[in-house]
Write a protein that holds these residues in place. Structure first.
Motif, PDB file in Angstrom:
ATOM      1  N   GLY A  72     -13.018  73.985   5.708  1.00 38.78           N
ATOM      2  CA  GLY A  72     -12.700  73.363   6.989  1.00 38.78           C
ATOM      3  C   GLY A  72     -13.825  73.635   7.967  1.00 38.78           C
ATOM      4  N   SER A  73     -14.142  72.671   8.757  1.00 35.08           N
ATOM      5  CA  SER A  73     -15.278  72.802   9.660  1.00 35.08           C
ATOM      6  C   SER A  73     -14.856  73.360  11.011  1.00 35.08           C
ATOM      7  CB  SER A  73     -15.929  71.434   9.857  1.00 35.08           C
ATOM      8  OG  SER A  73     -15.073  70.612  10.611  1.00 35.08           O
ATOM      9  N   SER A  74     -15.837  73.555  11.877  1.00 35.25           N
ATOM     10  CA  SER A  74     -15.540  74.028  13.232  1.00 35.25           C
ATOM     11  C   SER A  74     -14.824  72.946  14.038  1.00 35.25           C
ATOM     12  CB  SER A  74     -16.826  74.446  13.933  1.00 35.25           C
ATOM     13  OG  SER A  74     -17.701  73.340  14.006  1.00 35.25           O
ATOM     14  N   SER A  75     -14.847  71.723  13.557  1.00 35.18           N
ATOM     15  CA  SER A  75     -14.095  70.625  14.157  1.00 35.18           C
ATOM     16  C   SER A  75     -12.982  70.251  13.174  1.00 35.18           C
ATOM     17  CB  SER A  75     -15.021  69.436  14.402  1.00 35.18           C
ATOM     18  OG  SER A  75     -14.299  68.334  14.857  1.00 35.18           O
ATOM     19  N   PRO A  76     -11.786  70.892  13.318  1.00 36.70           N
ATOM     20  CA  PRO A  76     -10.784  70.757  12.266  1.00 36.70           C
ATOM     21  C   PRO A  76     -10.060  69.418  12.199  1.00 36.70           C
ATOM     22  CG  PRO A  76      -9.954  72.137  14.039  1.00 36.70           C
ATOM     23  CD  PRO A  76     -11.372  71.815  14.374  1.00 36.70           C
ATOM     24  N   TRP A  77     -10.270  68.532  13.170  1.00 35.51           N
ATOM     25  CA  TRP A  77      -9.525  67.280  13.169  1.00 35.51           C
ATOM     26  C   TRP A  77     -10.401  66.071  13.450  1.00 35.51           C
ATOM     27  CZ3 TRP A  77      -7.151  71.238  16.274  1.00 35.51           C
ATOM     28  CH2 TRP A  77      -6.007  71.780  15.698  1.00 35.51           C
ATOM     29  N   ILE A  78      -9.907  64.948  13.000  1.00 39.06           N
ATOM     30  CA  ILE A  78     -10.357  63.659  13.499  1.00 39.06           C
ATOM     31  C   ILE A  78      -9.401  63.368  14.645  1.00 39.06           C
ATOM     32  CG2 ILE A  78     -10.554  61.209  12.991  1.00 39.06           C
ATOM     33  CD1 ILE A  78     -11.031  62.065  10.040  1.00 39.06           C
ATOM     34  N   ALA A  79      -9.905  63.343  15.860  1.00 38.39           N
ATOM     35  CA  ALA A  79      -9.041  63.297  17.044  1.00 38.39           C
ATOM     36  C   ALA A  79      -8.986  61.905  17.658  1.00 38.39           C
ATOM     37  CB  ALA A  79      -9.532  64.298  18.079  1.00 38.39           C
ATOM     38  N   VAL A  80      -7.776  61.548  18.091  1.00 40.84           N
ATOM     39  CA  VAL A  80      -7.538  60.305  18.816  1.00 40.84           C
ATOM     40  C   VAL A  80      -6.853  60.695  20.119  1.00 40.84           C
ATOM     41  CG1 VAL A  80      -6.363  58.089  18.800  1.00 40.84           C
ATOM     42  CG2 VAL A  80      -7.259  59.026  16.666  1.00 40.84           C
ATOM     43  N   SER A  81      -7.389  60.265  21.258  1.00 39.13           N
ATOM     44  CA  SER A  81      -6.761  60.603  22.539  1.00 39.13           C
ATOM     45  C   SER A  81      -6.937  59.460  23.517  1.00 39.13           C
ATOM     46  CB  SER A  81      -7.375  61.892  23.102  1.00 39.13           C
ATOM     47  OG  SER A  81      -8.744  61.706  23.357  1.00 39.13           O
ATOM     48  N   GLY A  82      -6.331  59.620  24.685  1.00 40.30           N
ATOM     49  CA  GLY A  82      -6.492  58.625  25.742  1.00 40.30           C
ATOM     50  C   GLY A  82      -5.947  57.262  25.392  1.00 40.30           C
ATOM     51  N   GLY A  83      -4.865  57.213  24.607  1.00 44.63           N
ATOM     52  CA  GLY A  83      -4.272  55.924  24.264  1.00 44.63           C
ATOM     53  C   GLY A  83      -4.939  55.231  23.101  1.00 44.63           C
ATOM     54  N   GLY A  84      -5.780  55.942  22.367  1.00 44.43           N
ATOM     55  CA  GLY A  84      -6.490  55.345  21.245  1.00 44.43           C
ATOM     56  C   GLY A  84      -5.581  55.020  20.072  1.00 44.43           C
ATOM     57  N   VAL A 115      -5.780  65.062  10.999  1.00 44.50           N
ATOM     58  CA  VAL A 115      -5.744  63.956  11.955  1.00 44.50           C
ATOM     59  C   VAL A 115      -4.944  64.433  13.152  1.00 44.50           C
ATOM     60  CG1 VAL A 115      -4.979  61.596  12.346  1.00 44.50           C
ATOM     61  CG2 VAL A 115      -5.903  62.254  10.111  1.00 44.50           C
ATOM     62  N   ASP A 116      -5.474  64.224  14.362  1.00 46.74           N
ATOM     63  CA  ASP A 116      -4.879  64.763  15.581  1.00 46.74           C
ATOM     64  C   ASP A 116      -4.761  63.683  16.649  1.00 46.74           C
ATOM     65  OD1 ASP A 116      -4.025  66.547  17.578  1.00 46.74           O
ATOM     66  OD2 ASP A 116      -6.068  67.077  18.125  1.00 46.74           O
ATOM     67  N   LEU A 117      -3.533  63.451  17.117  1.00 43.22           N
ATOM     68  CA  LEU A 117      -3.295  62.605  18.289  1.00 43.22           C
ATOM     69  C   LEU A 117      -2.873  63.551  19.392  1.00 43.22           C
ATOM     70  CD1 LEU A 117      -2.888  60.555  15.872  1.00 43.22           C
ATOM     71  CD2 LEU A 117      -1.598  59.230  17.522  1.00 43.22           C
ATOM     72  N   THR A 118      -3.778  63.860  20.316  1.00 43.85           N
ATOM     73  CA  THR A 118      -3.527  64.941  21.258  1.00 43.85           C
ATOM     74  C   THR A 118      -2.662  64.558  22.441  1.00 43.85           C
ATOM     75  OG1 THR A 118      -5.656  64.455  22.263  1.00 43.85           O
ATOM     76  CG2 THR A 118      -5.582  66.255  20.685  1.00 43.85           C
ATOM     77  N   THR A 119      -2.989  63.543  23.180  1.00 39.28           N
ATOM     78  CA  THR A 119      -2.258  63.261  24.408  1.00 39.28           C
ATOM     79  C   THR A 119      -1.491  61.952  24.363  1.00 39.28           C
ATOM     80  OG1 THR A 119      -4.252  62.290  25.347  1.00 39.28           O
ATOM     81  CG2 THR A 119      -3.798  64.596  25.865  1.00 39.28           C
ATOM     82  N   SER A 120      -2.103  60.903  23.918  1.00 37.88           N
ATOM     83  CA  SER A 120      -1.400  59.636  23.747  1.00 37.88           C
ATOM     84  C   SER A 120      -2.165  58.815  22.732  1.00 37.88           C
ATOM     85  CB  SER A 120      -1.280  58.872  25.072  1.00 37.88           C
ATOM     86  OG  SER A 120      -2.548  58.519  25.552  1.00 37.88           O
ATOM     87  N   GLY A 121      -1.453  57.971  22.022  1.00 35.03           N
ATOM     88  CA  GLY A 121      -2.099  57.148  21.021  1.00 35.03           C
ATOM     89  C   GLY A 121      -1.148  56.828  19.892  1.00 35.03           C
ATOM     90  N   THR A 132       3.629  65.859  26.572  1.00 35.33           N
ATOM     91  CA  THR A 132       2.788  64.697  26.310  1.00 35.33           C
ATOM     92  C   THR A 132       3.623  63.426  26.428  1.00 35.33           C
ATOM     93  OG1 THR A 132       1.245  63.755  24.717  1.00 35.33           O
ATOM     94  CG2 THR A 132       3.182  64.809  23.814  1.00 35.33           C
ATOM     95  N   THR A 133       2.981  62.303  26.429  1.00 33.94           N
ATOM     96  CA  THR A 133       3.707  61.045  26.461  1.00 33.94           C
ATOM     97  C   THR A 133       3.132  60.081  25.442  1.00 33.94           C
ATOM     98  OG1 THR A 133       2.243  60.161  28.176  1.00 33.94           O
ATOM     99  CG2 THR A 133       4.248  61.235  28.914  1.00 33.94           C
ATOM    100  N   ASN A 134       4.005  59.304  24.815  1.00 34.27           N
ATOM    101  CA  ASN A 134       3.630  58.162  24.002  1.00 34.27           C
ATOM    102  C   ASN A 134       2.657  58.467  22.867  1.00 34.27           C
ATOM    103  OD1 ASN A 134       3.921  55.511  23.301  1.00 34.27           O
ATOM    104  ND2 ASN A 134       2.303  54.793  24.650  1.00 34.27           N
ATOM    105  N   VAL A 135       3.067  59.322  21.950  1.00 32.54           N
ATOM    106  CA  VAL A 135       2.317  59.568  20.721  1.00 32.54           C
ATOM    107  C   VAL A 135       3.210  59.133  19.557  1.00 32.54           C
ATOM    108  CG1 VAL A 135       1.307  61.314  19.218  1.00 32.54           C
ATOM    109  CG2 VAL A 135       0.979  61.463  21.681  1.00 32.54           C
ATOM    110  N   THR A 136       2.722  58.193  18.764  1.00 30.57           N
ATOM    111  CA  THR A 136       3.506  57.665  17.654  1.00 30.57           C
ATOM    112  C   THR A 136       2.677  57.691  16.386  1.00 30.57           C
ATOM    113  OG1 THR A 136       4.723  56.196  19.132  1.00 30.57           O
ATOM    114  CG2 THR A 136       4.750  55.646  16.793  1.00 30.57           C
TER     115      THR A 136
END
Length: 195
Positions: free
Chosen positions: A27-39, A53-59, A83-87
């Motif tokens: 595992g790398s120092s960046s453990p996730w493929i991140a999606v945020s900001g409604g992505g 795979v990480d959906l942090t705040t919304s997306g 958080t809001t609206n993570v599906t």
């Protein structure tokens, strides 16, 4: 499938880090493929190795006919507190951990919604954990097995719909069992617990 992995994984694409195979993949120092900001993340026929795979705040994430393997933390993490609206909708996919140090799939916070159909979740502390008011909308025709604490669990206000059917939730060595803080669906709605 498309393979997304770390440079030290010489089994996909050859010796991309030009070290002659000296470094083993981890595992790398960046453990996730991140999606945020409604992505939006849409994986179909994708294999993710040594990352989650990480959906942090919304997306929104749609993961179909894919695999997430060897994640250093959660294979799929939804939300990171209030958080809001993570599906996330996961179908026909494999999410697997190599060690029981983290949950395989975890949702944290209000507005987090998870649906899982025809998928396999295995090898973590808890297979599927819904925490801090996160909600399991659907768990159908899936295998949740060989996790060390629980198969499917709810904590701190996490909830689950009654659309939990035709699954095999089998965690024989789990400290708590197949279901934590929720209805035990074994023997109900076509659910079983068998190796």
């Amino acid at each position: 499938p498309v393979i997304v992995t770390v440079p030290t994984d010489d089994t996909a694409g050859g010796d991309t880090d030009a070290d002659g195979g000296a470094d083993l993949p981890t595992g790398s120092s960046s453990p996730w493929i991140a999606v945020s900001g409604g992505g939006t993340l849409q994986f179909e026929s994708v294999e993710v190795r040594y990352r989650g795979v990480d959906l942090t705040t919304s997306g929104t994430a749609t993961i179909a006919a894919s695999a997430v393997r060897h994640a250093p933390q959660e294979a799929l993490r939804l939300g990171a507190g209030p958080t809001t609206n993570v599906t996330a909708i996961v179908t026909n996919s494999l999410l697997v951990k190599d060690a029981a140090d983290w949950d395989v799939v975890a949702g944290y916070g209000d507005g987090v919604h998870l649906a899982m159909v025809n998928s396999t979740v295995t090898g973590g502390r808890t297979g599927i954990l819904l925490d801090q008011n996160a909600r399991l909308e659907r768990l159908v025709n899936s295998i949740v097995a060989f996790n060390t604490l629980a198969g499917v669990g709810l904590t701190h206000g996490g909830t689950a719909s009654t659309d939990v059917r035709h699954n095999d939730v089998y965690n024989p060595g789990a400290t708590i069992g197949n279901y934590m803080n929720m209805q035990d669906y074994t023997g109900l709605q076509g659910n079983i617990s068998a190796d």
